[in-house]
Design a protein around this motif. Structure first.
Motif, PDB file in Angstrom:
ATOM      1  N   SER A 157       0.833  -1.300  -0.071  1.00  0.00           N
ATOM      2  CA  SER A 157       0.135   0.048   0.080  1.00  0.00           C
ATOM      3  C   SER A 157       0.857   1.139   0.066  1.00  0.00           C
ATOM      4  O   SER A 157       0.364   2.365  -0.397  1.00  0.00           O
ATOM      5  CB  SER A 157      -0.681  -0.036   1.296  1.00  0.00           C
ATOM      6  OG  SER A 157      -0.313   0.270   2.401  1.00  0.00           O
ATOM      7  N   LEU A 158       1.953   1.194   0.293  1.00  0.00           N
ATOM      8  CA  LEU A 158       3.120   2.346   0.320  1.00  0.00           C
ATOM      9  C   LEU A 158       3.923   2.255  -0.792  1.00  0.00           C
ATOM     10  O   LEU A 158       4.833   3.064  -0.950  1.00  0.00           O
ATOM     11  CB  LEU A 158       3.883   2.489   1.682  1.00  0.00           C
ATOM     12  CG  LEU A 158       3.297   2.549   2.809  1.00  0.00           C
ATOM     13  CD1 LEU A 158       3.985   2.461   4.386  1.00  0.00           C
ATOM     14  CD2 LEU A 158       2.564   4.065   2.987  1.00  0.00           C
ATOM     15  N   GLY A 159       3.800   1.410  -1.943  1.00  0.00           N
ATOM     16  CA  GLY A 159       4.466   1.328  -3.025  1.00  0.00           C
ATOM     17  C   GLY A 159       5.593   0.559  -2.915  1.00  0.00           C
ATOM     18  O   GLY A 159       6.322   0.486  -4.022  1.00  0.00           O
ATOM     19  N   PHE A 160       5.530  -0.322  -1.981  1.00  0.00           N
ATOM     20  CA  PHE A 160       6.827  -1.413  -2.177  1.00  0.00           C
ATOM     21  C   PHE A 160       6.574  -2.360  -3.057  1.00  0.00           C
ATOM     22  O   PHE A 160       5.343  -2.641  -3.297  1.00  0.00           O
ATOM     23  CB  PHE A 160       7.112  -1.787  -0.923  1.00  0.00           C
ATOM     24  CG  PHE A 160       7.803  -1.133   0.328  1.00  0.00           C
ATOM     25  CD1 PHE A 160       9.095  -1.446   0.642  1.00  0.00           C
ATOM     26  CD2 PHE A 160       7.223  -0.108   0.844  1.00  0.00           C
ATOM     27  CE1 PHE A 160       9.788  -0.714   1.600  1.00  0.00           C
ATOM     28  CE2 PHE A 160       7.893   0.863   1.958  1.00  0.00           C
ATOM     29  CZ  PHE A 160       9.311   0.430   2.001  1.00  0.00           C
ATOM     30  N   ARG A 161       7.411  -2.887  -3.682  1.00  0.00           N
ATOM     31  CA  ARG A 161       7.350  -4.088  -4.816  1.00  0.00           C
ATOM     32  C   ARG A 161       7.876  -5.338  -3.968  1.00  0.00           C
ATOM     33  O   ARG A 161       8.750  -5.097  -3.109  1.00  0.00           O
ATOM     34  CB  ARG A 161       7.821  -3.909  -6.035  1.00  0.00           C
ATOM     35  CG  ARG A 161       9.304  -3.708  -6.158  1.00  0.00           C
ATOM     36  CD  ARG A 161       9.945  -3.317  -7.370  1.00  0.00           C
ATOM     37  NE  ARG A 161      11.170  -2.796  -7.291  1.00  0.00           N
ATOM     38  CZ  ARG A 161      12.125  -3.371  -7.090  1.00  0.00           C
ATOM     39  NH1 ARG A 161      12.133  -4.602  -6.800  1.00  0.00           N
ATOM     40  NH2 ARG A 161      13.388  -2.775  -7.007  1.00  0.00           N
ATOM     41  N   GLN A 162       7.479  -6.493  -4.223  1.00  0.00           N
ATOM     42  CA  GLN A 162       7.973  -7.687  -3.689  1.00  0.00           C
ATOM     43  C   GLN A 162       9.096  -8.481  -4.575  1.00  0.00           C
ATOM     44  O   GLN A 162       8.952  -8.275  -5.817  1.00  0.00           O
ATOM     45  CB  GLN A 162       7.004  -8.805  -3.410  1.00  0.00           C
ATOM     46  CG  GLN A 162       6.081  -8.170  -2.459  1.00  0.00           C
ATOM     47  CD  GLN A 162       5.220  -9.439  -1.859  1.00  0.00           C
ATOM     48  OE1 GLN A 162       5.304 -10.394  -2.528  1.00  0.00           O
ATOM     49  NE2 GLN A 162       4.121  -8.843  -1.136  1.00  0.00           N
ATOM     50  N   VAL A 173      10.564  -6.821   0.626  1.00  0.00           N
ATOM     51  CA  VAL A 173       9.728  -5.907   0.170  1.00  0.00           C
ATOM     52  C   VAL A 173      10.693  -4.756  -0.281  1.00  0.00           C
ATOM     53  O   VAL A 173      11.581  -4.412   0.721  1.00  0.00           O
ATOM     54  CB  VAL A 173       8.775  -5.402   0.971  1.00  0.00           C
ATOM     55  CG1 VAL A 173       7.601  -6.721   0.987  1.00  0.00           C
ATOM     56  CG2 VAL A 173       9.069  -5.203   2.071  1.00  0.00           C
ATOM     57  N   VAL A 174      10.491  -4.213  -1.417  1.00  0.00           N
ATOM     58  CA  VAL A 174      11.700  -2.893  -1.839  1.00  0.00           C
ATOM     59  C   VAL A 174      10.741  -1.758  -2.260  1.00  0.00           C
ATOM     60  O   VAL A 174       9.901  -1.840  -3.023  1.00  0.00           O
ATOM     61  CB  VAL A 174      12.531  -3.506  -3.075  1.00  0.00           C
ATOM     62  CG1 VAL A 174      13.253  -2.424  -3.637  1.00  0.00           C
ATOM     63  CG2 VAL A 174      13.252  -4.909  -2.511  1.00  0.00           C
ATOM     64  N   LEU A 175      11.421  -0.539  -1.699  1.00  0.00           N
ATOM     65  CA  LEU A 175      10.647   0.727  -2.204  1.00  0.00           C
ATOM     66  C   LEU A 175      11.971   1.326  -2.947  1.00  0.00           C
ATOM     67  O   LEU A 175      12.939   1.638  -2.235  1.00  0.00           O
ATOM     68  CB  LEU A 175      10.410   1.527  -1.080  1.00  0.00           C
ATOM     69  CG  LEU A 175       9.775   2.983  -1.555  1.00  0.00           C
ATOM     70  CD1 LEU A 175       8.438   2.942  -2.309  1.00  0.00           C
ATOM     71  CD2 LEU A 175       9.676   3.821  -0.326  1.00  0.00           C
ATOM     72  N   ASP A 176      11.760   1.826  -4.282  1.00  0.00           N
ATOM     73  CA  ASP A 176      12.793   2.576  -5.014  1.00  0.00           C
ATOM     74  C   ASP A 176      12.494   4.031  -4.668  1.00  0.00           C
ATOM     75  O   ASP A 176      11.136   4.385  -5.035  1.00  0.00           O
ATOM     76  CB  ASP A 176      12.678   2.012  -6.456  1.00  0.00           C
ATOM     77  CG  ASP A 176      13.055   0.600  -6.730  1.00  0.00           C
ATOM     78  OD1 ASP A 176      14.219   0.492  -6.184  1.00  0.00           O
ATOM     79  OD2 ASP A 176      12.378  -0.151  -7.393  1.00  0.00           O
ATOM     80  N   ILE A 177      13.156   4.788  -4.394  1.00  0.00           N
ATOM     81  CA  ILE A 177      13.188   6.168  -4.049  1.00  0.00           C
ATOM     82  C   ILE A 177      13.742   6.995  -5.252  1.00  0.00           C
ATOM     83  O   ILE A 177      15.166   6.915  -5.493  1.00  0.00           O
ATOM     84  CB  ILE A 177      13.797   6.412  -2.727  1.00  0.00           C
ATOM     85  CG1 ILE A 177      13.127   5.870  -1.656  1.00  0.00           C
ATOM     86  CG2 ILE A 177      13.926   8.194  -2.595  1.00  0.00           C
ATOM     87  CD1 ILE A 177      14.130   5.942  -0.280  1.00  0.00           C
TER      88      ILE A 177
END
Length: 194
Positions: A157-162, A173-177
């Motif tokens: 829900s916060l934009g992380f991908r798996q 879980v990974v969030l690209d900034i």
């Protein structure tokens, strides 16, 4: 004019959905003892979800290490009773640590069942990502048990991908900034003819 009651950086009073007031603040060395005490109140599954394996206690050495993050590469927040550090019961801990490469950072969050389900994990995760952005981190990640569906749902829900970890039973879980957008200078003011 009345003086404002200003909080130190990264400090915030929050009222949870159940009406309980908590203070979110950076972890302090004085929190080691209360974290050890709060650990005994956690359910075995809560411990396994955070540490990825069962533990019976949080040792003095572990509590000391967790409560003394390296300010050059680590950041940790606690959600605690609004009492002085060392006296306040800690209900949640959120931590992020920048990898040796300087561009990736690993997070971990533990929210006890006493304050779970009230948006605290989401709030803490947003604060960790904000800190990471300020440190020019390009990627935030965390390893989560496949059975920890609430954490996976929060991350998604916060934009992380798996992505796979290569370890059975874990998912990353990974969030690209994205890098900050360059600031565009305003156009020069026209000169007035005199």
């Amino acid at each position: 004019m009345a003086a404002r009651n200003r909080m130190p950086p990264w400090h915030e009073h929050v009222r949870l959905g159940n009406g309980r007031d908590i203070l979110i603040r950076p972890i302090r060395p004085e929190d080691a003892g209360p974290m050890q005490a709060a650990f005994t109140l956690l359910e075995p599954d809560e411990i396994r979800q955070r540490f990825l394996h069962p533990m019976k206690e949080l040792s003095t050495q572990q509590a000391e290490r967790l409560s003394r993050p390296d300010p050059r590469r680590d950041f940790a927040l606690v959600a605690a009773e609004p009492l002085p550090p060392g006296e306040a019961l800690v209900g949640a801990v959120a931590r992020i640590s920048i990898d040796a490469n300087g561009s990736d950072a690993e997070f971990a969050i533990l929210v006890s069942h006493y304050v779970n389900g009230m948006g605290l994990g989401r709030h803490l995760m947003r604060r960790l990502v904000r800190w990471a952005k300020g440190r020019k981190v390009r990627r935030v990640y965390g390893d989560v048990l496949e059975s920890n569906l609430p954490m996976q749902a929060l991350a998604t829900s916060l934009g992380f991908r798996q992505e796979p970890t290569g370890e059975p039973g874990l998912v990353r879980v990974v969030l690209d900034i994205p890098p900050p957008k360059p600031k565009i200078a305003p156009p020069p003011m026209p000169l007035l003819a005199g």
